[in-house]
Design a protein around this motif. Structure first.
Motif, PDB file in Angstrom:
ATOM      1  N   THR A  31      77.793  37.764  34.771  1.00 22.21           N
ATOM      2  CA  THR A  31      76.593  37.044  34.925  1.00 22.21           C
ATOM      3  C   THR A  31      76.345  36.726  36.212  1.00 22.21           C
ATOM      4  N   SER A  32      75.380  36.223  36.440  1.00 21.44           N
ATOM      5  CA  SER A  32      75.129  35.620  37.910  1.00 21.44           C
ATOM      6  C   SER A  32      75.526  34.245  38.130  1.00 21.44           C
ATOM      7  N   THR A  33      75.965  33.803  39.103  1.00 21.14           N
ATOM      8  CA  THR A  33      76.332  32.654  39.610  1.00 21.14           C
ATOM      9  C   THR A  33      75.332  31.930  40.817  1.00 21.14           C
TER      10      THR A  33
ATOM     11  N   LEU B  95      73.675  34.430  43.553  1.00 21.59           N
ATOM     12  CA  LEU B  95      72.449  34.129  43.833  1.00 21.59           C
ATOM     13  C   LEU B  95      71.936  32.710  44.466  1.00 21.59           C
ATOM     14  N   LEU B  96      71.520  32.934  45.743  1.00 16.89           N
ATOM     15  CA  LEU B  96      71.594  31.453  46.651  1.00 16.89           C
ATOM     16  C   LEU B  96      70.055  30.989  46.165  1.00 16.89           C
ATOM     17  N   VAL B  97      70.206  29.676  46.065  1.00 16.63           N
ATOM     18  CA  VAL B  97      68.947  28.686  45.571  1.00 16.63           C
ATOM     19  C   VAL B  97      68.928  27.831  46.724  1.00 16.63           C
TER      20      VAL B  97
ATOM     21  N   THR C  55      75.843  29.304  35.570  1.00 14.95           N
ATOM     22  CA  THR C  55      76.852  28.736  36.313  1.00 14.95           C
ATOM     23  C   THR C  55      76.389  28.546  37.861  1.00 14.95           C
ATOM     24  N   ALA C  56      76.932  27.189  38.197  1.00 12.62           N
ATOM     25  CA  ALA C  56      76.359  27.028  39.480  1.00 12.62           C
ATOM     26  C   ALA C  56      77.418  26.460  40.336  1.00 12.62           C
TER      27      ALA C  56
ATOM     28  N   ARG D 188      82.222  23.803  41.083  1.00 11.44           N
ATOM     29  CA  ARG D 188      81.764  24.704  40.099  1.00 11.44           C
ATOM     30  C   ARG D 188      81.367  24.146  39.001  1.00 11.44           C
ATOM     31  N   THR D 189      80.264  24.065  38.581  1.00 10.93           N
ATOM     32  CA  THR D 189      79.563  23.520  37.375  1.00 10.93           C
ATOM     33  C   THR D 189      78.796  24.214  36.619  1.00 10.93           C
ATOM     34  N   ASP D 190      77.665  23.767  36.090  1.00  6.15           N
ATOM     35  CA  ASP D 190      76.711  24.610  35.272  1.00  6.15           C
ATOM     36  C   ASP D 190      75.247  23.772  35.763  1.00  6.15           C
TER      37      ASP D 190
END
Length: 412
Positions: free
Chosen positions: A3-5, A37-39, A50-51, A88-90
Motif C-alpha cells: 500500500t502507498s505511504t 507518495l509526496l504531498v 498511512t502518513a 508515522r501516523t494515519d
C-alpha cells in the motif's frame, strides 16, 4: 500488494549539504521508493491511509527511511536531543499533527504526542549494507550551518564501500572529496565524470598498445580516480540513472583485461618483448574471469551477501586481490624500474594466485554451509561503536559521527 505511504515533509531549513536542502534531498531519496507518495498538503492524505511526516531539518540515512516506510505501526522517531525527525501516523490524524507542528516551532518541536509511541534509532532493525559491503551506524543528524562541514564529510565517507581495494580505501578519499565538491559547485553530473572515464580508459589502452607505458599509466590512474569520484558524486547528491549505472559497472568489468592485453601488445614493439605472450594472456583472462565467477558462485549458491564480507580474512583479501588498482600498482612498479615486461608477469601471476585463493574460499564456504546450514557475514556479529578495538572493525567500519552538543536543529 504494497500500500502507498503518503509523505509530508516539514521544516524550513535552507542550509545546503552537497548542494541540496533537506527537502530536496528527501525528495530525491524517496524517488527510489515506489509506494512513497509526496504531498504538499496534509489535508490531501486519505483518512485511512498511512502518513509519514519527515523533518527536513535532519539529515537522514537512507536505511532509516527504508525502515520507516517498512513499519506497520504508528511511531514518532526522535533524536537523542528529543526532537522529532519522523512521525508515522494515519491520514485521520495528519491535519491535527500538522497544526501541532506549526504551533510549536518556537518550542523546537517539543510538543506532546500522547497517542504515538516514541522510539529511537536503536529500535529500528537496520542490518549491514550488502551493496556497499559495510556496516556503519545508522543516523539522523540535525542540520545547522555550524555542523554542515561535518555532515558533508559524513555523507561522503558513508558513500564509500567499507570493503574495497587499498588504493580506493586509503589514497583516493581526500582528493576525491575536494574534486567532488568542485563538481557540485560546477553543476557537473555523475554521468559527465563517467563519460570522461570512458574516454580515458580507451586512451589508456591505446597508449599501452603503442608502448607509451608512462603516459598510459598516468591516464589510467586518473581514470581510476574519476571512477571513484563519479560514484561518490552520485551518492552525495542522490543522483543516479540507469544509463550511468550500466556504463559505470560495465566499464569496470570490461576494461582491465583489455589494458593488460594492450600492455602485452605494446611490449612487442620494445626491446623487452615477452616470449609466450599468448599463453600469458590466456592465463590472465582465465584468472580474471575465474575470479569473477568465484564471486558470483558464492553469492548465487552459498550466501545472500558478497564473498568479501563473509569472514575477516576475505575482507583483508579484498584489499589486495587481483582487481584493477592492485594490478596497476604492479604495472607501475614494472615501469618505474624499467621492467615493463616484469610488471606484466607480476600481473599475470597475481591473477592466478588470487583466483586460486578465491577457489579455496569458495570450497571452504561450501563445506561450512554443509555443516552449519547457512553462512553469516562477520559484519552481522559486530557493533561498529562497541567493537572499535578489533582491528578489522577499525579498518572496515566507521564509528558513529560525534556532533557537539551545542549543535542544534534549525527550527526557523
Amino acid at each position: 500488494m504494497s500500500t502507498s505511504t503518503y509523505i509530508y515533509i516539514f521544516g524550513e531549513s535552507e542550509i545546503t549539504i552537497w548542494g541540496l536542502t533537506g527537502r530536496e534531498r528527501l525528495q530525491r531519496m524517496l524517488q527510489a521508493h515506489e509506494h512513497a507518495l509526496l504531498v504538499d498538503d496534509a489535508e490531501k492524505i486519505p483518512a485511512s491511509a498511512t502518513a509519514l511526516f519527515l523533518n527536513s531539518n535532519f539529515l537522514f540515512d537512507a536505511r532509516v527511511l527504508t525502515a520507516l516506510l517498512g513499519l506497520d505501526k504508528k511511531i514518532a522517531l526522535y533524536n537523542d536531543e528529543g526532537c522529532p525527525a519522523a512521525i508515522r501516523t494515519d491520514g485521520n490524524q495528519a491535519p491535527q499533527l500538522l497544526r501541532n507542528l506549526n504551533n510549536n516551532k518556537s518550542q523546537n518541536y517539543k510538543f506532546v504526542l500522547l497517542t504515538i509511541p516514541r522510539i529511537g534509532l536503536k529500535d529500528l532493525k537496520i542490518d549491514f549494507q550488502q551493496n556497499l559491503k559495510k556496516k556503519d551506524p545508522p543516523y539522523i543528524l540535525p542540520v545547522s550551518e555550524a555542523n554542515r562541514p561535518l555532515l558533508e564529510q559524513e555523507l561522503f565517507s558513508g558513500s564509500y564501500k567499507g570493503v574495497t581495494d587499498l588504493v580506493t580505501k586509503w589514497l583516493w578519499p581526500l582528493p576525491a572529496f575536494w574534486v567532488t565538491h568542485y563538481c557540485v559547485r560546477r553543476g557537473w553530473q555523475p554521468n559527465h565524470v563517467t563519460y570522461l572515464s570512458i574516454v580515458l580508459a580507451i586512451l589508456t589502452g591505446l597508449a599501452f598498445w603503442g608502448g607509451f607505458f608512462g603516459i598510459g599509466l598516468l591516464m589510467g590512474w586518473f581514470m581510476t580516480f574519476l571512477d571513484t569520484v563519479d560514484g561518490k558524486l552520485a551518492r552525495v547528491t542522490v543522483t543516479s540513472s540507469r544509463l550511468g549505472d550500466v556504463l559505470d559497472h560495465g566499464l569496470d568489468i570490461v576494461h582491465p583485461p583489455l589494458w593488460y592485453l594492450a600492455w602485452g601488445a605494446g611490449l612487442a614493439g620494445t626491446l623487452t618483448p615477452i616470449s609466450g605472450l599468448e599463453i600469458m594472456m590466456w592465463l590472465m583472462f582465465l584468472g580474471y574471469v575465474g575470479g569473477r565467477l568465484c564471486e558470483g558462485a558464492f553469492q548465487f549458491w552459498l550466501a545472500s551477501f558478497d564473498m568479501f564480507i563473509w569472514q575477516k580474512l576475505d575482507s583483508f583479501n579484498r584489499l589486495i586481490t587481483a582487481r584493477r588498482n592492485p594490478n596497476l600498482i604492479l604495472l607501475t612498479y614494472g615501469w618505474l624500474t624499467d621492467q615493463p615486461d616484469f610488471g606484466l608477469l607480476l600481473v599475470v601471476a597475481w591473477h592466478v594466485i588470487s583466483t586460486a585463493i578465491l577457489i579455496w574460499r569458495l570450497m571452504i564456504g561450501w563445506q561450512t554451509k554443509q555443516k552449519e546450514g547457512t553462512l553469516r557475514s562477520w559484519l552481522q556479529d559486530i557493533d561498529p561503536a562497541r567493537d572499535r578495538e578489533i582491528w578489522a572493525v577499525k579498518i572496515f567500519t566507521r564509528a558513529p559521527i560525534n556532533l557537539r552538543k551545542s549543535y542544534s536543529v534549525s527550527s526557523h
